[in-house]
Write an enzyme that holds these catalytic residues in place. Structure first.
Site, PDB file in Angstrom:
ATOM      1  N   HIS B 119       0.842  -1.196   0.000  1.00 55.45           N
ATOM      2  CA  HIS B 119       0.000   0.000   0.000  1.00 55.45           C
ATOM      3  C   HIS B 119       0.883   1.255   0.000  1.00 55.45           C
ATOM      4  O   HIS B 119       1.686   1.448   0.897  1.00 55.45           O
ATOM      5  CB  HIS B 119      -0.891  -0.002   1.252  1.00 55.45           C
ATOM      6  N   HIS B 143      -8.365   8.046  -3.871  1.00 61.50           N
ATOM      7  CA  HIS B 143      -8.649   6.615  -4.046  1.00 61.50           C
ATOM      8  C   HIS B 143      -9.802   6.359  -5.017  1.00 61.50           C
ATOM      9  O   HIS B 143      -9.946   5.244  -5.515  1.00 61.50           O
ATOM     10  CB  HIS B 143      -9.003   5.971  -2.695  1.00 61.50           C
ATOM     11  N   ARG B 217      -4.086  24.601  -3.166  1.00 57.21           N
ATOM     12  CA  ARG B 217      -3.448  23.431  -2.591  1.00 57.21           C
ATOM     13  C   ARG B 217      -4.086  23.197  -1.234  1.00 57.21           C
ATOM     14  O   ARG B 217      -3.749  23.873  -0.246  1.00 57.21           O
ATOM     15  CB  ARG B 217      -1.936  23.671  -2.447  1.00 57.21           C
ATOM     16  N   CYS B 264       3.977  25.939  -4.479  1.00 57.42           N
ATOM     17  CA  CYS B 264       3.893  24.616  -3.860  1.00 57.42           C
ATOM     18  C   CYS B 264       5.234  23.910  -4.037  1.00 57.42           C
ATOM     19  O   CYS B 264       5.854  24.020  -5.091  1.00 57.42           O
ATOM     20  CB  CYS B 264       2.781  23.821  -4.534  1.00 57.42           C
ATOM     21  N   TYR B 401       7.199  17.349   2.913  1.00 54.55           N
ATOM     22  CA  TYR B 401       7.853  18.606   2.546  1.00 54.55           C
ATOM     23  C   TYR B 401       9.312  18.658   3.002  1.00 54.55           C
ATOM     24  O   TYR B 401       9.754  19.591   3.661  1.00 54.55           O
ATOM     25  CB  TYR B 401       7.058  19.808   3.100  1.00 54.55           C
TER      26      TYR B 401
END
Lengths: 552, 552
Positions: B119, B143, B217, B264, B401
Site C-alpha cells: 500500500h 482513491h 493546494r 507549492c 515537505y
C-alpha cells in the site's frame, strides 16, 4: 634624480604608489617616486587605468592554463646587435596611432601598434605609449611571464640608447618590495600582486584554516600600516559629521568572534576555462578558507559613532582600503546597508584572525568581514567607511565581480545591467584525491574528501557524491560543521564519503567522481560549467568532477 | 441513528471531521457524525493516520501520470453472485495479521492482507482493518479512481450482508460537501481534497494573479468559518499567558500590504516523474502564483500582545489551522522564529488577497503569508500560533515537505535527518508555448513567455533562454518585476524572449527550448531532473525544457 626629459616625466607620471589621502599613514614609502599628477593627459591615462587595475583582469589568455613562474629565463629586453638605437626623446614621439605606438622594455624598443587591439587588458596598454611598460609590469606582475616576453619580442624594432636605458631602469621601483613573506606551501596564481592558494588536500585537514594556508587574494601591493597610527574614518555622504577611530578605540568596544568562510568569486575558475577562455587568475578549488574573526560588529561601530540614524535614502555602505592602484585610486567595494546594520548580518570590523592579530596579507590591522558574501567585499586594510546612496564607484564594484550569461562576450557586456556579486551561490569541491590520481580501493570502496559551502548564511544540508559519473549517488558524511542555524551559518562544511566502486572488471580501473551540495534553501549546484560560463570566469559552482585510477 | 454494533462503532470511531478544539467555531457541521474517541485502539489508529493524512502522500503510483477523474465508471463494491455473504460483525473479527485483514467497500468484502505491504500510503490502511475503507476514501478522494477499484477487486472474497450494507453506507458523510465552488479554469490534480492549477499560459498574462486563477493546494476539506466568531489564539509554550484576538482586533492594527509569490513544493512534479515515479500530486508548472496580501505583520501582533519578550530557547513559531484530518488533527506547520520577528521577514497575518477578503480556498478569514517560503508554511485558516522551542509536530512539518538525495528510497528515508523545506530554490518555467505545440516563426524568431522566481527574498537577476537545446543562450526581457531589493524581493518575474531559430533546413522544423534563471545570490537551476529526483517529487527546479514544432 630624474634625468629624463620633462616631456617624458609627464608621459610616465602615472603615480605608481602614493600616500593615501586618508588620515592613516603608510610607513613603507621609502624610495617611492611621487610624480606630480597635474598633466591633463596623465589624468586621461589615469582614467584608462581604472579599468585595468584588477590584476585579475590582466591575467590574460597568456597564462590562463599554467601558474605564473617569475623565475623563467628572460630573453626579452636585452640589447640586440644590428638593430637601430633610439633615445627616450625619440621613443616619446611615437605615442599615437598616427605616429605609431612605441614602447620600451629594458634595453628594447618595440612598435606595438598592431598588438594594441589584441591586448587582453584593452586600451590600458596606451598608458605606456611612447614610454616604458616597466612601471605597469611591475605593478601587474602577471606580465612577467615568458609567454608575454615572447609576444613582446615579436614587435622589437630597436635598442634603447645605452645612456637612456641605464638612467631609465634605475628609476623603476618595485611597489611589491615590502610585501610580506609567504609560506611556500601557497601556490601562486600570480606573484605581483600576490594571489595564491594552498594544495586542496591540506585545506580539508582543518575546519579552521591555519593562517599560513589561507588563500591570499591581493589586487595591489600590500600596504604597510603602522597600527599605532591607524585611523578609520567614517562618514555619511553629504553630511558634515565624520568620525575617526583608532585601533585602540575599536578594541575598547565589546568584541565579537565569528567563524566564517571567505571565498574568491574566481574560485574553481581553472575548471570553467576548460569550456572556453576567460579573463582571470587561474584559481583551483582552494581559493576559499575558513577562519575565526574577532572584532567589533560594524553596526555597533556605526551606532557608537552616532551614525546609525540616517535618512532612508542611504542604501549602501562603502569601504575604502589602504591599497592603491597605479592611478592613486584606493581599492574599494560596498555592501547593501541592510547587511551592515542587521544584527544577524554579523558584519565585523575584524582585527584578529584565528585569535591573533590579522596577518598583513589578510588586512592588518583592520579588515571588514562580510560573512556569506564574496571575498571582494571583505575589504582588507580598511581606511574609510562611507554611508551612501550609491554603491562604491570603484572598478571592483562596478566593472568587475559581476556575472553574465554564457552568450555575453566582452563586446556586449554591459556592466551597469548586472548586479555586483554579494552573496555567493552553493558550491562544493573534492579536495582529496586529485584529478588523475591513482587511489586504493579498500573493501570495494574509495575515500573522497572535500568541502561544501553556500553564501548568504545558508547551511549545507546534504552533499551527494557519485563514483560512476552520476548514475548512482551516495550521501556524504559530515565531518565538520558548526551548529549555527541558517541564515547565520557562515562556515563551510567538511565532508567525506567512502563509496563503492565497480572495479570487478579489471579493464575498467577508473572512477568518474563528482560531488554536488544542497543548501538550506535547497538550492543545488548546476551540473556543468558549459551553461554557467561567463567572461570573467566567476561563480564557477558546477559539480566538481574528477577522474581517478583505481588500484586494488 | 447508529444501528451498527458498539464494537464496530469503536472500530470505525476515527472521527472524520470534528469540531476544532480551538475557540473558533466551525459552522458547517450539519449532519456530521461525531464519534467518541476514547477507545485506546482508535487512538493507536489515529497515530497511524498521522502519517497518512497528506493527500499528497496518498497520491500514489496508481494515478501519478494522469489527472484524477472521479467520474470514471465504478465497477467495485457491487454485489457479486456466487460469493459468500458476511455480516459487519464477522468482518470486524478480521482486523489483525493473524486473523487476516478484511475490509469492506460498499457491498464488497475484501481480504487485503497480502496488499498491505504494498500500500503506497503504508500501514495507514490498517485503520480500516475489520471495517469499511469508505470514510478514508471519502477523505482522501484520490482513491476514487478506476485503477484503485481494479486493484481492490482482485482481493474480493465476498459480499456484505445486505442489511448491514444498507445501514453502513447511509452513514457515509462527504466532508468535502461544503467546499467552495471553483472556477472551471482550474484543472484539478485531485478533487478531494481540492488541488488545482490554471493553464500556464493564463498565468503569465498578469503580474498579479486573479484570485480565480490562483492555484489551490488543500490538504483537507475547506473549513467553513464564521468571521464574526473567529478567534486567533496565541501562546508561548509552557507559559500561562495566552492571547485571543478577533478578526476585528487584527483589523484595528496598522495594516500592511505586500506582493508575494507562493509556490507549492511540488510545483513541476510532472516533469520530475518522467525520471522515475514519485509520490505526490501531478502538478504542472502552474502551482505558483503572485498576489497582493494585506494584513498585520506577525511581529506587530506578537509585540502588541506582549509576546515579543521571551526566552532565547524559543526557536520556532508554530501555526495551527482550522482544517482537520481524519484523526481530528489540525493542519499545522512552523517557521523559524527569526523569520517571524524580523521586520524584513515580512510575515503577515493576511485577511485580504488582491484587495478583497481572502477567498475560502485561500484561507478565509485569516492566513499566514510567509514570503519567500514554501506554500506549506503559509498556513491557511489560521487558528492558533504557538511560540515554541520546537518545530510543529504535524505530519506536514515532520514527515512531508522535505528533500532527499536521488539515492534515498522510502525504505531508507529518515525524515528526522532532513530539514523541513522553508525558503525555496530558484526556478523558472516556460508558460507559452506548451510542449508539443506548433508555433509561428516570425522573421526567423519565436516568442517564448514564462515566469521565474526564487525564495528567500532573492530577486531574479537574469533569465537565459535557449532554442537549440542549450548550445546558444539568449537573455530574456523582463516584462514585469517589482522594484523591491533582495533579500525582500518576494514576487516573481515575468519574462519573454523573442529568439532566433535555425529553421533553414525544412527537415528540422522543431526547436528544443529551455530556460534557466539566476537569482541575486547568483544561484542558478540544476540542468536536469535526474540528479535532483527525490521520493516526494518536491523541489523540482531543473531547467524547464520543451520541444515545439516550427511553422514558417
Amino acid at each position: 634624480m630624474h634625468t629624463i626629459s620633462r616631456r617624458l616625466v609627464q608621459k610616465i607620471s602615472v603615480p605608481i604608489f602614493r600616500t593615501s589621502t586618508h588620515a592613516t599613514k603608510l610607513i613603507s614609502t621609502q624610495n617611492q617616486h611621487r610624480y606630480e599628477d597635474k598633466d591633463p593627459e596623465t589624468k586621461l591615462f589615469g582614467k584608462l587605468l581604472i579599468g585595468a587595475a584588477s590584476a585579475g583582469l590582466l591575467a590574460t589568455y597568456f597564462d590562463e592554463k599554467k601558474k605564473v613562474d617569475c623565475k623563467v629565463a628572460q630573453t626579452s629586453g636585452t640589447f640586440k646587435d644590428g638593430l637601430p638605437e633610439y633615445t627616450i626623446e625619440e621613443v616619446s614621439k611615437h605615442n599615437t596611432q598616427e605616429s605609431r605606438i612605441w614602447v620600451t622594455y629594458k634595453e628594447g624598443v618595440y612598435d606595438i601598434t598592431d598588438f594594441v587591439p589584441g591586448h587582453p587588458g584593452g586600451d590600458q596598454i596606451l598608458m605606456a605609449a611612447g614610454s616604458s611598460v616597466e612601471p605597469f609590469w611591475v605593478l601587474y606582475g602577471i606580465h612577467e611571464n615568458q609567454h608575454v616576453y615572447d609576444i613582446l619580442e615579436k614587435y622589437r624594432i630597436g635598442n634603447l640608447d645605452k645612456h637612456d636605458a641605464q638612467t631609465f631602469t634605475q628609476n623603476m621601483e618595485d611597489p611589491y618590495s615590502s610585501d610580506p613573506k609567504r609560506h611556500p606551501v601557497l601556490k601562486p596564481a600570480s606573484v605581483k600582486p600576490f594571489n595564491a592558494e594552498p594544495p586542496p588536500s591540506l585545506l580539508v585537514e582543518n575546519f579552521i584554516t591555519p593562517k599560513e594556508l589561507f588563500y591570499v587574494r591581493n589586487h595591489l601591493p600590500v600596504p604597510n600600516i603602522d597600527a599605532e597610527q591607524y585611523k578609520l574614518e567614517i562618514e555619511i555622504e553629504g553630511a558634515k559629521k565624520t568620525v575617526s577611530l583608532s585601533l585602540d578605540d575599536l578594541k575598547k568596544m565589546p568584541k565579537k568572534t565569528i567563524t566564517a568562510t571567505i571565498m574568491c568569486a574566481g574560485n574553481r575558475r581553472s575548471e570553467m576555462v576548460k569550456v572556453k577562455t576567460v579573463k582571470g587568475l587561474n584559481w583551483g578549488p582552494a581559493a576559499v578558507a575558513n577562519a575565526t574573526w574577532t572584532g567589533v560588529p560594524l553596526r555597533d561601530v556605526l551606532k557608537n559613532a552616532g551614525l546609525d540614524q540616517f535618512d532612508d535614502k542611504y542604501k549602501h555602505v562603502q569601504f575604502e582600503a589602504e591599497d592603491v592602484d597605479a592611478t592613486g585610486k584606493n581599492y574599494g567595494a560596498s555592501i547593501p546597508i541592510w547587511k551592515a546594520i542587521d544584527e544577524r548580518g554579523d558584519v565585523l570590523l575584524a582585527y584578529e584572525m584565528n585569535g591573533a592579530p590579522l596577518p598583513r596579507d589578510h588586512g592588518y590591522p583592520v579588515r571588514v568581514i562580510v560573512p556569506g558574501v564574496v571575498g571582494a567585499r571583505n575589504v582588507k586594510w580598511l581606511a574609510k567607511i562611507v554611508i551612501s546612496e550609491h554603491e562604491s564607484t570603484s572598478h571592483w564594484q562596478q566593472n568587475d565581480y559581476k556575472g553574465f550569461s554564457p552568450c555575453t562576450d566582452w563586446e556586449d557586456a554591459d556592466f551597469t545591467k548586472s548586479p555586483a556579486i554579494q552573496e555567493l551561490p552553493v558550491t562544493s569541491a573534492i579536495c582529496k584525491p586529485y584529478d588523475g590520481d591513482t587511489i586504493d580501493v579498500v573493501d570495494g570502496k574509495i575515500l573522497i574528501k572535500g568541502y561544501a559551502w553556500s553564501g548568504g548564511g545558508q547551511k549545507i544540508v546534504r552533499v551527494d557524491v557519485s563514483a560512476d559519473g552520476g548514475k548512482t549517488w551516495h550521501v556524504a558524511n559530515v565531518d565538520a560543521q558548526d551548529s549555527s542555524e541558517p541564515p547565520r551559518h557562515w562556515s563551510w562544511t567538511l565532508w567525506s564519503a567512502n563509496i563503492p566502486v565497480d572495479n570487478k572488471s579489471k579493464t575498467v580501473g577508473f572512477a568518474d567522481i563528482m560531488v554536488k551540495a544542497v543548501d538550506s534553501c535547497y538550492n543545488t549546484q548546476p551540473e556543468n560549467f558549459e551553461h554557467i560560463w561567463n567572461i570573467r570566469g566567476v561563480l564557477g559552482n558546477a559539480y566538481h568532477k574528477i577522474k581517478v585510477n583505481l588500484k586494488q
